[in-house]
Design a protein around this motif. Structure first.
Motif, PDB file in Angstrom:
ATOM      1  N   SER A 190      34.054  53.583  -8.348  1.00  0.00           N
ATOM      2  CA  SER A 190      35.493  53.466  -8.602  1.00  0.00           C
ATOM      3  C   SER A 190      36.274  54.590  -7.921  1.00  0.00           C
ATOM      4  CB  SER A 190      35.791  53.431 -10.105  1.00  0.00           C
ATOM      5  OG  SER A 190      35.415  54.625 -10.722  1.00  0.00           O
ATOM      6  N   GLN A 228      39.240  53.884  -5.293  1.00  0.00           N
ATOM      7  CA  GLN A 228      40.558  54.496  -5.457  1.00  0.00           C
ATOM      8  C   GLN A 228      40.976  55.271  -4.210  1.00  0.00           C
ATOM      9  OE1 GLN A 228      40.092  56.797  -9.031  1.00  0.00           O
ATOM     10  NE2 GLN A 228      40.578  55.074 -10.354  1.00  0.00           N
ATOM     11  N   TYR A 234      50.497  53.353  -3.907  1.00  0.00           N
ATOM     12  CA  TYR A 234      49.438  53.616  -4.877  1.00  0.00           C
ATOM     13  C   TYR A 234      49.125  55.117  -4.913  1.00  0.00           C
ATOM     14  CZ  TYR A 234      44.854  53.536  -7.114  1.00  0.00           C
ATOM     15  OH  TYR A 234      43.789  53.775  -7.954  1.00  0.00           O
ATOM     16  N   ARG A 266      49.660  57.522  -8.178  1.00  0.00           N
ATOM     17  CA  ARG A 266      48.558  58.321  -8.737  1.00  0.00           C
ATOM     18  C   ARG A 266      48.916  59.800  -8.780  1.00  0.00           C
ATOM     19  NH1 ARG A 266      42.623  57.060  -8.469  1.00  0.00           N
ATOM     20  NH2 ARG A 266      42.832  59.232  -8.902  1.00  0.00           N
TER      21      ARG A 266
END
Length: 107
Positions: free
Chosen positions: A56, A60, A70, A74
Motif C-alpha cells: 500500500s 500511495q 492526491y 495527503r
C-alpha cells in the motif's frame, strides 16, 4: 484491507486467549499447546501486515507521483507524529507475541 485483516487476526487471537484461559485450570498441556499455536499465528499476522503495508505504501507513492491533487491532499492532511497504520501493523502483533511468550512461560 490492513484494518480488516488486522481485525480478523485480533479476533482469532482473542478466541485463543479465551480458549487458553478456559483450559488452563483443567489441562496445563492443552493450555501450552494453545499458547504455542498463538505465537506462530502472531508471526503470520505480522508478516501479512508487513507485506500489505509495503504494497500500500508503494501504491500511495505511485498514485502521488501520477496525481498531484492526491499528493497535495495527503500532504495537507498529514499530522505530525507516528502514523497509525505502522503502529497497527507492527505494535499489535508484537504485543500479542509478548503475551504468548509470557503465557507459555507461566503455564
Amino acid at each position: 484491507m490492513i484494518y480488516e485483516r488486522g481485525n480478523l487476526f485480533l479476533v482469532a487471537q482473542s478466541l485463543l486467549v479465551v480458549a487458553y484461559s478456559t483450559v488452563l485450570t483443567t489441562d496445563q498441556t492443552a493450555a501450552r499447546v494453545i499458547a504455542a499455536f498463538g505465537l506462530p499465528l502472531t508471526f503470520v499476522w505480522l508478516y501479512a501486515g508487513h507485506r500489505h503495508l509495503r504494497y500500500s505504501t508503494a501504491v500511495q507513492a505511485r498514485t502521488a507521483a501520477k496525481l498531484p491533487d492526491y499528493a497535495e491532499t495527503r500532504e495537507a492532511t498529514r499530522q505530525a507524529g507516528v502514523r497509525a497504520t505502522p503502529v497497527i501493523v507492527y505494535a499489535l502483533p508484537s504485543l500479542a507475541s509478548v503475551m504468548w511468550v509470557v503465557l507459555l512461560a507461566i503455564s
